[in-house]
Design a protein around this motif. Sequence first.
Motif, PDB file in Angstrom:
ATOM      1  N   SER A  89       1.599   5.251 -13.316  1.00 38.11           N
ATOM      2  CA  SER A  89       2.825   6.033 -13.459  1.00 38.11           C
ATOM      3  C   SER A  89       2.713   7.349 -12.696  1.00 38.11           C
ATOM      4  O   SER A  89       3.618   7.733 -11.942  1.00 38.11           O
ATOM      5  CB  SER A  89       3.091   6.309 -14.942  1.00 38.11           C
ATOM      6  N   LEU A  90       1.593   8.033 -12.851  1.00 33.99           N
ATOM      7  CA  LEU A  90       1.388   9.305 -12.168  1.00 33.99           C
ATOM      8  C   LEU A  90       1.270   9.112 -10.662  1.00 33.99           C
ATOM      9  O   LEU A  90       1.767   9.935  -9.872  1.00 33.99           O
ATOM     10  CB  LEU A  90       0.144   9.999 -12.719  1.00 33.99           C
ATOM     11  N   HIS A  91       0.616   8.036 -10.258  1.00 35.08           N
ATOM     12  CA  HIS A  91       0.444   7.779  -8.830  1.00 35.08           C
ATOM     13  C   HIS A  91       1.783   7.459  -8.162  1.00 35.08           C
ATOM     14  O   HIS A  91       2.105   8.019  -7.104  1.00 35.08           O
ATOM     15  CB  HIS A  91      -0.536   6.631  -8.616  1.00 35.08           C
ATOM     16  N   LEU A  92       2.555   6.575  -8.780  1.00 34.12           N
ATOM     17  CA  LEU A  92       3.865   6.250  -8.210  1.00 34.12           C
ATOM     18  C   LEU A  92       4.763   7.471  -8.179  1.00 34.12           C
ATOM     19  O   LEU A  92       5.509   7.687  -7.211  1.00 34.12           O
ATOM     20  CB  LEU A  92       4.523   5.128  -9.015  1.00 34.12           C
ATOM     21  N   ALA A  93       4.705   8.276  -9.229  1.00 35.20           N
ATOM     22  CA  ALA A  93       5.504   9.497  -9.250  1.00 35.20           C
ATOM     23  C   ALA A  93       5.148  10.396  -8.082  1.00 35.20           C
ATOM     24  O   ALA A  93       6.033  10.953  -7.413  1.00 35.20           O
ATOM     25  CB  ALA A  93       5.294  10.236 -10.572  1.00 35.20           C
ATOM     26  N   GLN A  94       3.865  10.536  -7.812  1.00 35.59           N
ATOM     27  CA  GLN A  94       3.436  11.382  -6.703  1.00 35.59           C
ATOM     28  C   GLN A  94       3.946  10.846  -5.366  1.00 35.59           C
ATOM     29  O   GLN A  94       4.381  11.617  -4.506  1.00 35.59           O
ATOM     30  CB  GLN A  94       1.912  11.495  -6.675  1.00 35.59           C
ATOM     31  N   VAL A 141       7.217  12.504  -0.120  1.00 31.75           N
ATOM     32  CA  VAL A 141       8.016  12.348   1.106  1.00 31.75           C
ATOM     33  C   VAL A 141       8.920  13.554   1.346  1.00 31.75           C
ATOM     34  O   VAL A 141       9.420  13.752   2.451  1.00 31.75           O
ATOM     35  CB  VAL A 141       8.845  11.047   1.068  1.00 31.75           C
ATOM     36  N   THR A 142       9.132  14.361   0.301  1.00 30.52           N
ATOM     37  CA  THR A 142       9.970  15.561   0.451  1.00 30.52           C
ATOM     38  C   THR A 142       9.343  16.765  -0.253  1.00 30.52           C
ATOM     39  O   THR A 142       9.012  17.757   0.358  1.00 30.52           O
ATOM     40  CB  THR A 142      11.384  15.335  -0.137  1.00 30.52           C
ATOM     41  N   HIS A 143       9.158  16.653  -1.558  1.00 38.38           N
ATOM     42  CA  HIS A 143       8.752  17.786  -2.399  1.00 38.38           C
ATOM     43  C   HIS A 143       7.227  17.806  -2.569  1.00 38.38           C
ATOM     44  O   HIS A 143       6.705  17.518  -3.646  1.00 38.38           O
ATOM     45  CB  HIS A 143       9.426  17.697  -3.766  1.00 38.38           C
ATOM     46  N   ASP A 144       6.510  18.156  -1.523  1.00 36.14           N
ATOM     47  CA  ASP A 144       5.051  18.061  -1.575  1.00 36.14           C
ATOM     48  C   ASP A 144       4.363  19.338  -2.043  1.00 36.14           C
ATOM     49  O   ASP A 144       3.136  19.439  -1.980  1.00 36.14           O
ATOM     50  CB  ASP A 144       4.489  17.625  -0.221  1.00 36.14           C
ATOM     51  N   HIS A 145       5.104  20.312  -2.512  1.00 31.17           N
ATOM     52  CA  HIS A 145       4.493  21.486  -3.140  1.00 31.17           C
ATOM     53  C   HIS A 145       3.848  21.053  -4.459  1.00 31.17           C
ATOM     54  O   HIS A 145       4.379  20.183  -5.162  1.00 31.17           O
ATOM     55  CB  HIS A 145       5.558  22.548  -3.407  1.00 31.17           C
ATOM     56  N   PRO A 146       2.698  21.621  -4.833  1.00 34.67           N
ATOM     57  CA  PRO A 146       2.047  21.230  -6.092  1.00 34.67           C
ATOM     58  C   PRO A 146       2.965  21.282  -7.310  1.00 34.67           C
ATOM     59  O   PRO A 146       2.871  20.432  -8.203  1.00 34.67           O
ATOM     60  CB  PRO A 146       0.894  22.235  -6.215  1.00 34.67           C
ATOM     61  N   GLU A 147       3.865  22.267  -7.366  1.00 35.58           N
ATOM     62  CA  GLU A 147       4.772  22.356  -8.504  1.00 35.58           C
ATOM     63  C   GLU A 147       5.828  21.250  -8.483  1.00 35.58           C
ATOM     64  O   GLU A 147       6.292  20.810  -9.534  1.00 35.58           O
ATOM     65  CB  GLU A 147       5.442  23.728  -8.554  1.00 35.58           C
ATOM     66  N   GLY A 148       6.214  20.819  -7.288  1.00 26.69           N
ATOM     67  CA  GLY A 148       7.143  19.700  -7.190  1.00 26.69           C
ATOM     68  C   GLY A 148       6.507  18.405  -7.672  1.00 26.69           C
ATOM     69  O   GLY A 148       7.134  17.602  -8.370  1.00 26.69           O
ATOM     70  N   ILE A 149       5.249  18.204  -7.283  1.00 20.84           N
ATOM     71  CA  ILE A 149       4.514  17.018  -7.732  1.00 20.84           C
ATOM     72  C   ILE A 149       4.282  17.073  -9.237  1.00 20.84           C
ATOM     73  O   ILE A 149       4.488  16.087  -9.956  1.00 20.84           O
ATOM     74  CB  ILE A 149       3.178  16.920  -6.977  1.00 20.84           C
ATOM     75  N   ASP A 157       0.829  -1.204   0.000  1.00 17.27           N
ATOM     76  CA  ASP A 157       0.000   0.000   0.000  1.00 17.27           C
ATOM     77  C   ASP A 157       0.865   1.255   0.000  1.00 17.27           C
ATOM     78  O   ASP A 157       2.097   1.192   0.124  1.00 17.27           O
ATOM     79  CB  ASP A 157      -0.974   0.001   1.176  1.00 17.27           C
ATOM     80  N   ASP A 158       0.209   2.395  -0.153  1.00 15.24           N
ATOM     81  CA  ASP A 158       0.941   3.657  -0.292  1.00 15.24           C
ATOM     82  C   ASP A 158       1.822   3.953   0.906  1.00 15.24           C
ATOM     83  O   ASP A 158       2.947   4.448   0.758  1.00 15.24           O
ATOM     84  CB  ASP A 158      -0.047   4.808  -0.496  1.00 15.24           C
ATOM     85  N   ALA A 159       1.324   3.657   2.100  1.00 13.77           N
ATOM     86  CA  ALA A 159       2.107   3.938   3.310  1.00 13.77           C
ATOM     87  C   ALA A 159       3.398   3.131   3.320  1.00 13.77           C
ATOM     88  O   ALA A 159       4.465   3.641   3.687  1.00 13.77           O
ATOM     89  CB  ALA A 159       1.278   3.646   4.554  1.00 13.77           C
TER      90      ALA A 159
END
Length: 273
Positions: free
Chosen positions: A120-125, A130-138, A56-58
């Motif tokens: 692909s998009l989900h795994l990338a997110q 874990v670090t770059h959680d700003h919308p532009e980082g995602i 799972d994601d966690a």
Amino acid sequence: MYGAILGDIVGSPYEFDCNNYKAKDFPLFSRHSDFTDDTVMTLAVAKALLSSRGQDDAAIKAALVREMQQLGRAYPDRGYGTHFGGWLYEDDPQPYQSYGNGSAMRVSSAAWLAKDMAESLHLAQLTVEVTHDHPEGIKGAQTVAAAIFLARTGHDKAEIKAYVEREFGYDLSRTCDEIRPTYHHVESCQETVPQAITAFLESTDFEDALRTAVSLGGDSDTLAAITGSIAEAFYGVPEELRQECRKRLTPELAAILHRWESALYNEKICGRI
């Protein structure tokens, strides 16, 4: 992942404005060509995603934190940013609203392991949050993952460009010749990802993609790592460059790369691996 790692190594001598070389006629490798934090984190993310597949994601995020911290601490002097360098040593590491281009340079394995664009998009997110959680980082990481996924599944450059512009809103209208004169060292996704994609779009083969990316200047190792990650999926990587890549890694890092490559072949994951 050869593409991202080779881009990092090839671009490393030309990083920062004082070292930029805004032409393509540079030595592809020299005694100054070395892997940086971009390579270390690309391999750490790949190792984490492989070890946590089907969980799972966690659990995936926990694996990402564990592998990134372990490998980052093992290679402490590779050019980490201030915030990320601190994150590596925290007992309870938390994301810090970054939109730095580090999120986009380390994401390539997510696009190779995914069975479809949504995954692909989900795994990338997950690799970013874990670090770059700003919308532009995602957004930056998801854009690169999407481009890699499209490239490895047979889409042409026009389709990749159209998807990136439509789904993520990046402006890809400027050419490299228009970007190059004023481009400078900047470490945000907003000012690295579209330039890296444009370098790929204008390239003629894998090596030319790296040369084009480096010739833009700026954060050249990260820029070329992003370009190279897409170019690998589109063109493949010549065997002589693969050999050079392995030679320039430590045995530990080369072993992670070998396990990654073996996993792709064993599972017959499509693409130009």
